[in-house]
Design a protein around this motif. Structure first.
Motif, mmCIF file in Angstrom:
data_model
loop_
_atom_site.group_PDB
_atom_site.id
_atom_site.type_symbol
_atom_site.label_atom_id
_atom_site.label_comp_id
_atom_site.label_asym_id
_atom_site.label_seq_id
_atom_site.Cartn_x
_atom_site.Cartn_y
_atom_site.Cartn_z
ATOM 1 N N ALA A 1 7.642 6.975 -3.187
ATOM 2 C CA ALA A 1 7.241 7.433 -4.519
ATOM 3 C C ALA A 1 6.858 8.904 -4.396
ATOM 4 O O ALA A 1 6.086 9.274 -3.513
ATOM 5 C CB ALA A 1 6.061 6.615 -5.041
ATOM 6 N N THR A 2 7.419 9.735 -5.263
ATOM 7 C CA THR A 2 7.116 11.165 -5.259
ATOM 8 C C THR A 2 6.547 11.555 -6.614
ATOM 9 O O THR A 2 7.095 11.185 -7.652
ATOM 10 C CB THR A 2 8.379 12.001 -4.949
ATOM 11 N N ILE B 1 0.837 -1.195 0.000
ATOM 12 C CA ILE B 1 0.000 0.000 0.000
ATOM 13 C C ILE B 1 0.872 1.246 0.000
ATOM 14 O O ILE B 1 2.042 1.198 0.385
ATOM 15 C CB ILE B 1 -0.978 0.032 1.200
ATOM 16 N N ALA B 2 0.278 2.335 -0.438
ATOM 17 C CA ALA B 2 0.942 3.635 -0.433
ATOM 18 C C ALA B 2 0.298 4.492 0.648
ATOM 19 O O ALA B 2 -0.927 4.613 0.701
ATOM 20 C CB ALA B 2 0.796 4.304 -1.800
ATOM 21 N N THR C 1 4.612 12.894 -1.586
ATOM 22 C CA THR C 1 5.461 11.725 -1.371
ATOM 23 C C THR C 1 4.684 10.679 -0.589
ATOM 24 O O THR C 1 4.028 10.999 0.408
ATOM 25 C CB THR C 1 6.754 12.098 -0.617
ATOM 26 N N ASN C 2 4.732 9.437 -1.077
ATOM 27 C CA ASN C 2 4.090 8.311 -0.408
ATOM 28 C C ASN C 2 5.135 7.316 0.052
ATOM 29 O O ASN C 2 6.129 7.063 -0.640
ATOM 30 C CB ASN C 2 3.141 7.582 -1.384
ATOM 31 N N PHE C 3 4.905 6.746 1.239
ATOM 32 C CA PHE C 3 5.698 5.647 1.759
ATOM 33 C C PHE C 3 5.028 4.360 1.276
ATOM 34 O O PHE C 3 3.808 4.201 1.409
ATOM 35 C CB PHE C 3 5.733 5.716 3.282
ATOM 36 N N LEU C 4 5.809 3.464 0.715
ATOM 37 C CA LEU C 4 5.278 2.207 0.184
ATOM 38 C C LEU C 4 5.624 1.088 1.155
ATOM 39 O O LEU C 4 6.795 0.905 1.498
ATOM 40 C CB LEU C 4 5.884 1.924 -1.191
ATOM 41 N N LYS C 5 4.591 0.368 1.594
ATOM 42 C CA LYS C 5 4.829 -0.688 2.578
ATOM 43 C C LYS C 5 3.963 -1.890 2.320
ATOM 44 O O LYS C 5 2.951 -1.813 1.612
ATOM 45 C CB LYS C 5 4.614 -0.162 3.999
ATOM 46 N N ILE D 1 2.759 16.346 1.626
ATOM 47 C CA ILE D 1 2.079 16.960 0.479
ATOM 48 C C ILE D 1 2.190 18.475 0.623
ATOM 49 O O ILE D 1 2.161 18.999 1.741
ATOM 50 C CB ILE D 1 0.601 16.512 0.369
ATOM 51 N N ASN D 2 2.374 19.155 -0.493
ATOM 52 C CA ASN D 2 2.344 20.616 -0.468
ATOM 53 C C ASN D 2 1.746 21.110 -1.767
ATOM 54 O O ASN D 2 1.714 20.389 -2.768
ATOM 55 C CB ASN D 2 3.733 21.214 -0.207
#
Length: 141
Positions: free
Chosen positions: A115-116, A82-83, A135-139, A88-89
């Motif tokens: 992922a950005t 999942i992301a 930007t997302n953290f992928l886990k 975020i800006n």
């Protein structure tokens, strides 16, 4: 969207179709036109998404950008992962009071754990309204 886009896991596609992108995206009238990890496009009406002075709400810009950035990141993450948004800006450069806006999401970095994406939102004349970076953290799930 009625057919499975290339690179989109079937379970994510099914969830996207069933939910319309989630309750908030559906309420804002967001329509997903193209989806991939590298390049995604969606539209949103200005009508119904304005703030008190009659222009498109800045938060609506951010929701549109985050919707595309999150789905694009989830596609990149792949099945069983999942992301999760971690940053975020948004910079708003122009306002709009009617019509439809189009967001184009481009991957800036697609890594194993991050992922950005940059999402540019434009009016019907092609003028840049805002730029969102997410930007997302992928886990693993």
């Amino acid at each position: 969207m009625t057919k499975l886009p290339e690179h989109l896991a079937p379970e994510l596609f099914d969830r996207l179709i069933a939910s319309g992108g989630g309750d908030l995206a559906r309420k804002l009238g967001i329509e997903f036109l193209e989806l991939s990890a590298e390049h995604s496009v969606a539209t949103m009406p200005v009508e119904g998404n304005t703030q008190v002075v009659g222009i498109l709400h800045g938060g609506a810009h951010v929701v549109l950008g985050e919707s595309l950035g999150s789905i694009s990141s989830a596609i990149h993450a792949g099945p069983g992962r999942i992301a999760v948004g971690i940053e975020i800006n948004a910079s708003h450069s122009r306002s709009v009071s009617s019509g439809m806006v189009t967001a184009t999401c481009i991957a800036l970095n697609l890594g194993r754990t991050l992922a950005t994406h940059e999402i540019v939102i434009r009016d019907e004349q092609g003028r840049r309204l805002s730029t969102v970076r997410m930007t997302n953290f992928l886990k693993d799930q």
